[in-house]
Design a protein around this motif. Structure first.
Motif, mmCIF file in Angstrom:
data_model
loop_
_atom_site.group_PDB
_atom_site.id
_atom_site.type_symbol
_atom_site.label_atom_id
_atom_site.label_comp_id
_atom_site.label_asym_id
_atom_site.label_seq_id
_atom_site.Cartn_x
_atom_site.Cartn_y
_atom_site.Cartn_z
ATOM 1 N N PRO A 6 0.824 -1.222 0.000
ATOM 2 C CA PRO A 6 0.000 0.000 0.000
ATOM 3 C C PRO A 6 0.853 1.264 0.000
ATOM 4 O O PRO A 6 0.424 2.308 -0.478
ATOM 5 C CB PRO A 6 -0.827 -0.134 1.280
ATOM 6 C CG PRO A 6 -0.006 -1.034 2.163
ATOM 7 C CD PRO A 6 0.642 -1.994 1.239
ATOM 8 N N ASP A 7 2.095 1.201 0.548
ATOM 9 C CA ASP A 7 2.953 2.384 0.570
ATOM 10 C C ASP A 7 3.338 2.810 -0.835
ATOM 11 O O ASP A 7 3.577 3.988 -1.100
ATOM 12 C CB ASP A 7 4.208 2.107 1.402
ATOM 13 C CG ASP A 7 4.966 0.866 0.938
ATOM 14 O OD1 ASP A 7 4.306 -0.068 0.450
ATOM 15 O OD2 ASP A 7 6.197 0.854 1.062
ATOM 16 N N GLY A 12 3.638 6.502 -5.413
ATOM 17 C CA GLY A 12 3.264 6.798 -6.786
ATOM 18 C C GLY A 12 2.437 8.056 -6.897
ATOM 19 O O GLY A 12 2.601 8.844 -7.837
ATOM 20 N N ALA A 13 1.532 8.260 -5.936
ATOM 21 C CA ALA A 13 0.696 9.461 -5.956
ATOM 22 C C ALA A 13 1.539 10.722 -5.820
ATOM 23 O O ALA A 13 1.232 11.757 -6.429
ATOM 24 C CB ALA A 13 -0.347 9.386 -4.842
ATOM 25 N N ILE A 14 2.612 10.640 -5.033
ATOM 26 C CA ILE A 14 3.509 11.797 -4.892
ATOM 27 C C ILE A 14 4.136 12.140 -6.237
ATOM 28 O O ILE A 14 4.160 13.307 -6.653
ATOM 29 C CB ILE A 14 4.588 11.507 -3.829
ATOM 30 C CG1 ILE A 14 3.951 11.446 -2.432
ATOM 31 C CG2 ILE A 14 5.675 12.579 -3.880
ATOM 32 C CD1 ILE A 14 4.908 10.974 -1.351
ATOM 33 N N ARG A 45 0.590 2.856 -8.821
ATOM 34 C CA ARG A 45 1.694 2.097 -8.253
ATOM 35 C C ARG A 45 2.742 1.737 -9.305
ATOM 36 O O ARG A 45 3.931 1.955 -9.102
ATOM 37 C CB ARG A 45 1.167 0.813 -7.573
ATOM 38 C CG ARG A 45 0.445 1.077 -6.252
ATOM 39 C CD ARG A 45 0.025 -0.204 -5.550
ATOM 40 N NE ARG A 45 -1.068 -0.883 -6.264
ATOM 41 C CZ ARG A 45 -0.936 -2.035 -6.896
ATOM 42 N NH1 ARG A 45 0.242 -2.655 -6.899
ATOM 43 N NH2 ARG A 45 -1.959 -2.584 -7.514
ATOM 44 N N HIS A 46 2.307 1.180 -10.429
ATOM 45 C CA HIS A 46 3.262 0.629 -11.386
ATOM 46 C C HIS A 46 3.838 1.699 -12.322
ATOM 47 O O HIS A 46 5.036 1.693 -12.598
ATOM 48 C CB HIS A 46 2.609 -0.498 -12.186
ATOM 49 C CG HIS A 46 2.251 -1.684 -11.353
ATOM 50 N ND1 HIS A 46 3.156 -2.301 -10.515
ATOM 51 C CD2 HIS A 46 1.081 -2.365 -11.201
ATOM 52 C CE1 HIS A 46 2.569 -3.311 -9.896
ATOM 53 N NE2 HIS A 46 1.309 -3.363 -10.290
ATOM 54 N N ILE A 51 7.905 3.081 -12.423
ATOM 55 C CA ILE A 51 8.584 3.624 -13.605
ATOM 56 C C ILE A 51 9.036 5.062 -13.396
ATOM 57 O O ILE A 51 10.234 5.370 -13.487
ATOM 58 C CB ILE A 51 7.684 3.514 -14.856
ATOM 59 C CG1 ILE A 51 7.349 2.053 -15.129
ATOM 60 C CG2 ILE A 51 8.370 4.168 -16.060
ATOM 61 C CD1 ILE A 51 8.565 1.160 -15.351
ATOM 62 N N TRP A 52 8.097 5.964 -13.094
ATOM 63 C CA TRP A 52 8.483 7.367 -12.893
ATOM 64 C C TRP A 52 9.400 7.531 -11.682
ATOM 65 O O TRP A 52 10.152 8.510 -11.595
ATOM 66 C CB TRP A 52 7.247 8.250 -12.735
ATOM 67 C CG TRP A 52 6.570 8.574 -14.043
ATOM 68 C CD1 TRP A 52 5.636 7.813 -14.687
ATOM 69 C CD2 TRP A 52 6.773 9.733 -14.851
ATOM 70 N NE1 TRP A 52 5.253 8.418 -15.861
ATOM 71 C CE2 TRP A 52 5.933 9.616 -15.985
ATOM 72 C CE3 TRP A 52 7.575 10.866 -14.736
ATOM 73 C CZ2 TRP A 52 5.869 10.580 -16.987
ATOM 74 C CZ3 TRP A 52 7.520 11.836 -15.734
ATOM 75 C CH2 TRP A 52 6.681 11.682 -16.849
ATOM 76 N N GLY A 53 9.396 6.584 -10.790
ATOM 77 C CA GLY A 53 10.247 6.672 -9.614
ATOM 78 C C GLY A 53 11.628 6.079 -9.785
ATOM 79 O O GLY A 53 12.445 6.117 -8.859
#
Length: 408
Positions: A6-7, A12-14, A45-46, A51-53
């Motif tokens: 869940p984290d 991902g939202a950030i 999340r994905h 990816i963006w992270g």
């Protein structure tokens, strides 16, 4: 909805908020329902965390990749979303344009046409001013290379009728820059004056050079261009290295110039200045343009301008990084030993000298020495560093208008 990791949804939202903005993410996540909630979770999340992270690419590169991919797939809703977010996120419009130009080759002209239309619409909606650049005769920029050697890239614009009264103007750029440095000034001049801009030998898109040359060779290049253009005598506007060339034209080719604007330049360099040029030449030969780009940028633009105009600073830095390192080194060494002081008094055409009050390399005192050495020369001091035409375009324009009025 899966409770696994869940984290990662929060992480991902950030990232998603940072790229697309809070309002978009609030709508996407806040309006999720029993049908699409798992999909929104998966995307967040994905895509936005996994990816963006990832650390391998910076955010701007990822933004440009998405623009290219959505352009190629004709996913125009996604393209518009990411293009608007990129502009709001500080990606320079010039960088986005380059991505779309690249896409015209790899995705096709129809896709690029749509992408440009969408981007123009976003700019209009966001209040981003787009300067007119009509392609009608007399307005468009014609770019070519000289047949004579070394080949120099030349850009021409303005009235095409040689009988029109406008004074022909030649613009000569600073070390490490290119003729695009003059885009704004050339566009302002073109309605009334034929304008020629060029890249110095080995710089910009002119032919690369690998052999040693002198400042006199650069002066000869300018004389060759004016002669081949056939519109002389001209008003020659030179900044920094271009100003050194302008002095040489006035001394060695007086019949080709009817007026000189010498900006952010000197008749000679002190020992510290000569040492700095030699150090820069050695640095770029050892480490490429990246070894000097940041230091030169700090000299070219004032602290206030770099802070208030990040797009301009990025554009100047980008020009420096694109410069050929060996050609930059050869040019730095060519001007290192310049000394026009003994011959300045022979310049007889009207001269306007422009200095930047914050220019640490070509100081006001150096500019004053040039003005004092040329009979009748006038000095304008602008609140700028080295690239005064970019930092203070209005003041630079006024100085040029003063010169054109004297030329008649």
């Amino acid at each position: 909805m899966s409770a696994e990791r869940p984290d990662d949804l929060d992480r991902g939202a950030i990232n998603r908020r940072a790229m697309l903005g809070d309002a978009w993410v609030e709508r996407s996540l806040g309006q999720a329902n029993s049908f699409n909630a798992e999909f929104q979770s998966q995307v967040t999340r994905h895509a936005w965390h996994d990816i963006w992270g990832r650390p391998g690419l910076d955010a701007q590169t990822r933004r440009l990749l998405v623009l290219g991919m959505t352009m190629g797939l004709a996913r125009w809703e996604e393209f518009e979303l990411h293009c608007r977010a990129a502009l709001r996120g500080g990606v320079p419009l010039a960088v986005i344009k380059e991505a779309l130009m690249q896409g015209a080759i790899y995705c096709g002209v129809p896709a690029a046409n749509t992408a440009f239309k969408i981007t123009v619409g976003i700019c209009q909606a966001e209040g981003i001013a787009l300067d007119p650049a009509p392609l009608l005769p007399g307005h468009r920029v014609e770019t070519h290379h000289t047949f004579s050697l070394p080949q120099l890239r030349v850009a021409l614009q303005g009235p095409v009728d040689a009988a029109k009264p406008g004074v022909p103007v030649v613009l000569s750029h600073a070390l490490g820059m290119r003729l695009e440095m003059w885009d704004g000034l050339a566009a302002a001049l073109a309605p009334q004056h034929p304008v020629l801009r060029y890249d110095h030998r080995g710089q910009g898109a002119s032919a690369a050079v690998q052999t040693v040359y002198s400042l006199d060779d650069l002066v000869d290049d300018a004389a060759r261009l004016i002669t081949e253009w056939g519109r002389g005598p001209v008003v020659f506007v030179g900044l920094s290295m271009g100003g050194l060339v302008g002095q040489g034209l006035g001394i060695r080719y007086p019949h080709l110039v009817r007026g000189l604007l010498l900006a952010n330049t000197a008749a000679t360099y002190p020992e510290s200045g000569r040492a700095n040029l030699a150090q820069r030449a050695a640095a770029v030969r050892a480490g490429g343009m990246a070894a000097v780009a940041d230091a030169v940028l700090e000299r070219f633009l004032s602290d206030a301008t770099r802070a208030s105009q990040p797009a301009l600073a990025a554009d100047v830095r980008g020009s420096l990084l694109r410069a050929d390192a060996e050609s930059y080194a050869l040019a730095a060494l060519a001007i290192q030993s310049a000394d026009w002081r003994p011959a300045l008094a022979s310049i007889r055409c009207p001269v306007q000298v422009v200095a930047g009050a914050q220019d640490a390399g070509s100081t006001v005192a150096m500019a004053q020495a040039v003005a004092d050495g040329i009979p009748g020369a006038q000095l304008s001091v602008l609140e700028a560093a080295h690239l005064s035409v970019l930092e203070q375009p209005a003041g630079f324009w006024q100085a040029l208008q003063q010169l054109l009025a004297r030329v008649g």
